[in-house]
Design an enzyme around this catalytic site. Sequence first.
Site, mmCIF file in Angstrom:
data_model
loop_
_atom_site.group_PDB
_atom_site.id
_atom_site.type_symbol
_atom_site.label_atom_id
_atom_site.label_comp_id
_atom_site.label_asym_id
_atom_site.label_seq_id
_atom_site.Cartn_x
_atom_site.Cartn_y
_atom_site.Cartn_z
ATOM 1 N N HIS A 77 26.823 87.678 -119.126
ATOM 2 C CA HIS A 77 25.916 88.383 -118.124
ATOM 3 C C HIS A 77 26.087 89.783 -118.159
ATOM 4 O O HIS A 77 25.138 90.452 -117.547
ATOM 5 C CB HIS A 77 26.095 87.805 -116.651
ATOM 6 C CG HIS A 77 27.473 88.022 -116.382
ATOM 7 N ND1 HIS A 77 28.588 87.880 -116.969
ATOM 8 C CD2 HIS A 77 28.035 89.180 -115.338
ATOM 9 C CE1 HIS A 77 29.741 88.310 -116.165
ATOM 10 N NE2 HIS A 77 29.335 89.105 -115.504
ATOM 11 N N ASP A 78 26.846 90.245 -119.315
ATOM 12 C CA ASP A 78 26.955 91.833 -119.413
ATOM 13 C C ASP A 78 26.215 92.124 -120.644
ATOM 14 O O ASP A 78 26.407 93.463 -120.922
ATOM 15 C CB ASP A 78 28.191 92.159 -118.977
ATOM 16 C CG ASP A 78 28.964 92.014 -117.777
ATOM 17 O OD1 ASP A 78 28.047 91.990 -116.681
ATOM 18 O OD2 ASP A 78 30.067 91.636 -117.788
ATOM 19 N N GLU A 102 38.855 88.114 -118.419
ATOM 20 C CA GLU A 102 37.886 89.198 -119.179
ATOM 21 C C GLU A 102 38.473 90.387 -119.490
ATOM 22 O O GLU A 102 39.095 91.038 -118.796
ATOM 23 C CB GLU A 102 36.748 89.693 -117.854
ATOM 24 C CG GLU A 102 35.853 90.453 -118.665
ATOM 25 C CD GLU A 102 34.874 91.157 -117.490
ATOM 26 O OE1 GLU A 102 33.870 91.528 -118.092
ATOM 27 O OE2 GLU A 102 35.540 91.775 -116.630
ATOM 28 N N ASP A 162 37.960 88.408 -113.593
ATOM 29 C CA ASP A 162 37.046 89.607 -113.793
ATOM 30 C C ASP A 162 38.187 90.711 -114.203
ATOM 31 O O ASP A 162 39.278 91.062 -113.692
ATOM 32 C CB ASP A 162 36.439 90.116 -112.533
ATOM 33 C CG ASP A 162 35.526 91.107 -112.498
ATOM 34 O OD1 ASP A 162 34.608 91.027 -113.461
ATOM 35 O OD2 ASP A 162 35.483 92.139 -112.197
ATOM 36 N N ASP A 184 35.004 82.267 -110.803
ATOM 37 C CA ASP A 184 35.233 83.750 -111.023
ATOM 38 C C ASP A 184 36.062 84.504 -109.992
ATOM 39 O O ASP A 184 35.709 84.458 -108.946
ATOM 40 C CB ASP A 184 33.865 84.679 -111.182
ATOM 41 C CG ASP A 184 33.634 85.602 -112.314
ATOM 42 O OD1 ASP A 184 34.487 86.458 -112.143
ATOM 43 O OD2 ASP A 184 32.768 85.419 -112.852
HETATM 44 C C1 GLC Z 1 32.880 92.661 -114.838
HETATM 45 C C2 GLC Z 1 31.730 91.622 -114.622
HETATM 46 C C3 GLC Z 1 30.567 92.590 -114.473
HETATM 47 C C4 GLC Z 1 31.041 93.363 -113.290
HETATM 48 C C5 GLC Z 1 32.358 94.089 -113.470
HETATM 49 C C6 GLC Z 1 32.548 94.747 -112.139
HETATM 50 O O1 GLC Z 1 32.826 93.153 -116.196
HETATM 51 O O2 GLC Z 1 31.431 90.943 -115.548
HETATM 52 O O3 GLC Z 1 29.405 91.978 -114.230
HETATM 53 O O4 GLC Z 1 29.906 94.511 -113.120
HETATM 54 O O5 GLC Z 1 33.114 93.474 -113.876
HETATM 55 O O6 GLC Z 1 33.097 93.670 -111.428
#
Ligand code: GLC
Length: 527
Positions: A325-326, A264, A201, A99
Amino acid sequence: MSELAWWQRGVIYQIYPRSFQDSNGDGIGDLPGIRTRLEYLAALGVDAVWISPIYPSPMADFGYDVADYCNVDPMFGTLDEFKQLMGRAHQLGLNVLLDFVPNHSSDRHPWFEESRSSRDNPRRDWYLWRDPASDGGPPNNWLSRMGGSAWEWDERTGQYYYHAFLREQPDLNWRNPQVRRAMDDVLRFWLDLGVDGFRVDVLWLLIKDALFRDNPPNPAYRPGEPEHHRLLQRYTEDQPEVHDIVRSMRATLREYGERVLIGEIYLPVAQLVKYYGAGGDGADMPFNFQLLNARWNAREIASMIQAYDSALPEHAWPNWVLGNHDNPRVASRVGIAQARVAAVLLLTLRGTPTLYYGDEIGMTDGAIALDEIQDPAELRQPGIGQGRDPERTPMQWDGSLPHAGFTRGRPWLPVDTTTSVRDQDNDVSSVLSLYKSLLVLRRSHAALVQGTIENIVAHGDVLTYERRYRNQRLFIALNMGDEGVDVQTQSGAVLLSTMTSRRGQAVVQGAIHLAAEEAVIVARGNE
Ligand code: GLC
């Protein structure tokens, strides 16, 4: 299937490292723990693991607040242990993705500590510093995705800094070429070690409006939604200059051969597909999250698949994500019976699937008591359903062991022991067996990996489509309803059904009766 890259042929499996396997009894998963589970993943039949952040971090956002981009947090292990993990993964034929968190660092990263130390520090411009507005308040109306203003006042230097997430996660200034070079060095550090790619990310947030204009109000905002939804993110996301950054990340990866760049990106499809780059020189796979909040009915899903397929630029490789995970887990979103149907969908659609750990055993969202809440998103905006702890509970390995074998200590989140890998392993009717069968079928049927997808149709509650490659034709039918129904098909062999009761009657003639919530794959033609 040799003309495809490994990440086009393969299936990706996401590991949230805090929750996969603890090896030292501190109740938090770690790298040696993950290493001991690689054989399980190889036997499951996936091709790559993406591990959420493992870097040194104060853990304000559980690792998404990075204090050193080129090392491993002692909580997770050491850099050597990471190398061992990767070495073993490669021996087993598993690729390893990290990541990459370039949008923001931790406020404890030395870069930020220097940046905030004085206005004339050479790294001042590595972050987004602004003077107060004329009334002394924040420079504009931008809101944090974790609630409240996105601007934090810094008493010492008399300016505000911008943070899209927590105040402990200051945003880096990607318009600064030094930042870009430093981050390029980070990519190279891990690529030199042999990492096979990155999930980047919040890729669509990297660049903000150069003029720092106020975001306009969102007319569709409804009370109870997260606070930042009050505004349209016109000046804080998806800025045109971001594509130049994506291109340069991709160029760096290409110097290392077949490494994959995944982004992402939570955007509508028309904007999402721009991240593939104008000349196919952008991200290999901008994550396609449409299934995460799709209304679960055949018509909706059919039109989503069609719209995505027709929006994809030429040569762009599709991908599908069912959980992460979100977001709430699929088994909790659609129920356990439909989670089996969803597994068939994910693994038969055209494009690379990404599985979220535990979904292969049908894990559901954990129940988190008020005094067990860990997620900063929930702690900052309680009660609006943004809490992400439920989908982050530890992996359930063996229901006969304390904490399902996740830890011998006290787990950081409660462990559900009602089902586990061990319970499901030798049960042909289990979700795990279904996933394994699907993954075997993908390996043995080119149509599932590189075939076209055609005739995507919803008939009432049933979604059907075909995958074709050369003379191989697979017909997929998913019953998303709770009643049995007859479906026309050509004669052929049922390669797979979510109902174990169908075993033993493997050939159908022109039509098939689907049970409630049954999904099947039927081979046609010269199978
Ligand atoms: C992304 C991650 C999330 C995190 C955010 C800030 O959306 O998947 O878990 O809180 O970025 O880094």
